[in-house]
Motif scaffolding. Structure first.
Motif, PDB file in Angstrom:
ATOM      1  N   UNK A 120     -12.411   6.759 -10.318  1.00 28.61           N
ATOM      2  CA  UNK A 120     -13.603   5.987 -10.682  1.00 28.61           C
ATOM      3  C   UNK A 120     -14.502   6.804 -11.604  1.00 28.61           C
ATOM      4  N   UNK A 121     -14.666   8.088 -11.305  1.00 33.51           N
ATOM      5  CA  UNK A 121     -15.514   8.950 -12.127  1.00 33.51           C
ATOM      6  C   UNK A 121     -14.911   9.169 -13.515  1.00 33.51           C
ATOM      7  N   UNK A 122     -13.595   9.390 -13.555  1.00 35.80           N
ATOM      8  CA  UNK A 122     -12.942   9.641 -14.846  1.00 35.80           C
ATOM      9  C   UNK A 122     -13.000   8.403 -15.732  1.00 35.80           C
ATOM     10  N   UNK A 123     -12.661   7.263 -15.170  1.00 35.94           N
ATOM     11  CA  UNK A 123     -12.637   6.027 -15.955  1.00 35.94           C
ATOM     12  C   UNK A 123     -14.037   5.543 -16.297  1.00 35.94           C
ATOM     13  N   UNK A 124     -14.996   5.830 -15.416  1.00 36.35           N
ATOM     14  CA  UNK A 124     -16.355   5.333 -15.618  1.00 36.35           C
ATOM     15  C   UNK A 124     -16.536   3.915 -15.110  1.00 36.35           C
ATOM     16  N   UNK A 125     -15.462   3.312 -14.644  1.00 35.61           N
ATOM     17  CA  UNK A 125     -15.479   1.950 -14.133  1.00 35.61           C
ATOM     18  C   UNK A 125     -14.733   1.966 -12.798  1.00 35.61           C
ATOM     19  N   UNK A 126     -15.217   1.199 -11.857  1.00 34.18           N
ATOM     20  CA  UNK A 126     -14.547   1.145 -10.559  1.00 34.18           C
ATOM     21  C   UNK A 126     -13.189   0.479 -10.672  1.00 34.18           C
ATOM     22  N   UNK A 127     -12.267   0.914  -9.819  1.00 36.12           N
ATOM     23  CA  UNK A 127     -10.947   0.312  -9.776  1.00 36.12           C
ATOM     24  C   UNK A 127     -11.031  -1.079  -9.158  1.00 36.12           C
ATOM     25  N   UNK A 128     -10.136  -1.945  -9.578  1.00 33.28           N
ATOM     26  CA  UNK A 128     -10.063  -3.268  -8.967  1.00 33.28           C
ATOM     27  C   UNK A 128      -9.383  -3.120  -7.609  1.00 33.28           C
ATOM     28  N   UNK A 129      -9.523  -4.106  -6.741  1.00 32.60           N
ATOM     29  CA  UNK A 129      -8.856  -4.014  -5.433  1.00 32.60           C
ATOM     30  C   UNK A 129      -7.338  -3.852  -5.540  1.00 32.60           C
ATOM     31  N   UNK A 130      -6.694  -4.531  -6.511  1.00 33.29           N
ATOM     32  CA  UNK A 130      -5.234  -4.400  -6.675  1.00 33.29           C
ATOM     33  C   UNK A 130      -4.867  -2.981  -7.094  1.00 33.29           C
ATOM     34  N   UNK A 131      -5.672  -2.397  -7.986  1.00 36.17           N
ATOM     35  CA  UNK A 131      -5.405  -1.027  -8.419  1.00 36.17           C
ATOM     36  C   UNK A 131      -5.569  -0.043  -7.252  1.00 36.17           C
ATOM     37  N   UNK A 132      -6.571  -0.270  -6.447  1.00 30.73           N
ATOM     38  CA  UNK A 132      -6.783   0.603  -5.280  1.00 30.73           C
ATOM     39  C   UNK A 132      -5.591   0.560  -4.331  1.00 30.73           C
ATOM     40  N   UNK A 133      -5.102  -0.642  -4.066  1.00 26.52           N
ATOM     41  CA  UNK A 133      -3.963  -0.784  -3.151  1.00 26.52           C
ATOM     42  C   UNK A 133      -2.745  -0.074  -3.731  1.00 26.52           C
ATOM     43  N   UNK A 134      -2.509  -0.253  -5.040  1.00 28.27           N
ATOM     44  CA  UNK A 134      -1.348   0.381  -5.680  1.00 28.27           C
ATOM     45  C   UNK A 134      -1.456   1.899  -5.615  1.00 28.27           C
ATOM     46  N   UNK A 135      -2.627   2.445  -5.897  1.00 26.38           N
ATOM     47  CA  UNK A 135      -2.808   3.891  -5.873  1.00 26.38           C
ATOM     48  C   UNK A 135      -2.673   4.428  -4.455  1.00 26.38           C
ATOM     49  N   UNK A 136      -3.251   3.724  -3.480  1.00 25.22           N
ATOM     50  CA  UNK A 136      -3.132   4.176  -2.090  1.00 25.22           C
ATOM     51  C   UNK A 136      -1.685   4.138  -1.617  1.00 25.22           C
ATOM     52  N   UNK A 137      -0.908   3.148  -2.102  1.00 25.24           N
ATOM     53  CA  UNK A 137       0.508   3.105  -1.735  1.00 25.24           C
ATOM     54  C   UNK A 137       1.246   4.332  -2.256  1.00 25.24           C
ATOM     55  N   UNK A 138       0.862   4.808  -3.440  1.00 23.87           N
ATOM     56  CA  UNK A 138       1.498   5.985  -4.022  1.00 23.87           C
ATOM     57  C   UNK A 138       1.018   7.256  -3.326  1.00 23.87           C
ATOM     58  N   UNK A 139      -0.287   7.325  -3.024  1.00 19.39           N
ATOM     59  CA  UNK A 139      -0.865   8.559  -2.511  1.00 19.39           C
ATOM     60  C   UNK A 139      -0.639   8.782  -1.020  1.00 19.39           C
ATOM     61  N   UNK A 140      -0.641   7.722  -0.255  1.00 20.00           N
ATOM     62  CA  UNK A 140      -0.528   7.863   1.205  1.00 20.00           C
ATOM     63  C   UNK A 140       0.944   7.826   1.586  1.00 20.00           C
ATOM     64  N   UNK A 141       1.436   8.856   2.274  1.00 22.31           N
ATOM     65  CA  UNK A 141       2.854   8.874   2.653  1.00 22.31           C
ATOM     66  C   UNK A 141       3.146   7.772   3.667  1.00 22.31           C
ATOM     67  N   UNK A 142       4.392   7.294   3.689  1.00 21.62           N
ATOM     68  CA  UNK A 142       4.747   6.252   4.655  1.00 21.62           C
ATOM     69  C   UNK A 142       4.717   6.814   6.075  1.00 21.62           C
ATOM     70  N   UNK A 143       4.490   5.955   7.041  1.00 29.20           N
ATOM     71  CA  UNK A 143       4.452   6.440   8.429  1.00 29.20           C
ATOM     72  C   UNK A 143       5.836   6.943   8.844  1.00 29.20           C
ATOM     73  N   UNK A 144       5.881   7.902   9.762  1.00 30.72           N
ATOM     74  CA  UNK A 144       7.181   8.425  10.210  1.00 30.72           C
ATOM     75  C   UNK A 144       7.957   7.342  10.948  1.00 30.72           C
ATOM     76  N   UNK A 145       9.292   7.430  10.899  1.00 29.62           N
ATOM     77  CA  UNK A 145      10.097   6.427  11.598  1.00 29.62           C
ATOM     78  C   UNK A 145       9.880   6.527  13.102  1.00 29.62           C
ATOM     79  N   UNK A 146      10.083   5.430  13.790  1.00 33.74           N
ATOM     80  CA  UNK A 146       9.891   5.459  15.247  1.00 33.74           C
ATOM     81  C   UNK A 146      10.873   6.425  15.898  1.00 33.74           C
TER      82      UNK A 146
END
Length: 159
Positions: A120-146
């Protein structure tokens, strides 16, 4: 007969009033009991004093203030709210408020990802909700298998 019944009712009402006042007054000798429950000499004298004051036509407030004047504020179970007791009365409210503020702040920090804030700081504009979800999917590791019995059995068989 009616006069006697009326006198009995009046006596019972005065006795109930005296007991109510006595339950709100701390025994100066015992400290942890009301004068109604205590059998100390001071408690007996205070109960008699209360009954005498009621017989003299004093109000409950006048009786409490007389007891407070003679024995100090600690004789009453419910001290007045003033600057000396403000900390005592307000401490639970302040602790609850601080705890609630801390919980809200930690919840806010959990929702706001550092990487998204940087983008958000680099772009100067807030991310859209779709962009946030996409970035969080990339950044947050998947949960461990059961780690159930079936998954352990599959791993053992695949060795």
């Amino acid at each position: 007969m009616e006069k006697r019944d009326e006198d009995l009712k009046k006596s019972q009402m005065l006795d109930a009033r005296a007991r109510n006042i006595s339950h709100n007054v701390r025994c100066t000798e015992c400290g942890s009991q009301s004068i109604e429950d205590s059998q100390a000499d001071v408690a007996i004298l205070l109960r008699q004093l209360i009954r005498d004051e009621i017989g003299a036509g004093k109000t409950d407030k006048e009786i409490y203030s007389k007891l407070e004047d003679e024995f100090g504020e600690t004789v009453l179970y419910a001290p007045k709210f003033d600057m000396q007791t403000a900390a005592l009365w307000l401490t639970p409210v302040l602790i609850a408020g601080g705890t609630a503020a801390g919980l809200v702040y930690s919840k806010h920090r959990q929702r706001k990802n550092v990487h998204i804030m940087a983008l958000d700081l680099i772009r100067g504009v807030s991310l859209t909700p779709k962009e946030r979800v996409a970035i969080l999917d990339v950044l947050i590791p998947p949960p461990p298998p059961p780690q159930g019995v079936a998954s352990r059995l599959r791993r053992w068989l695949n060795r």
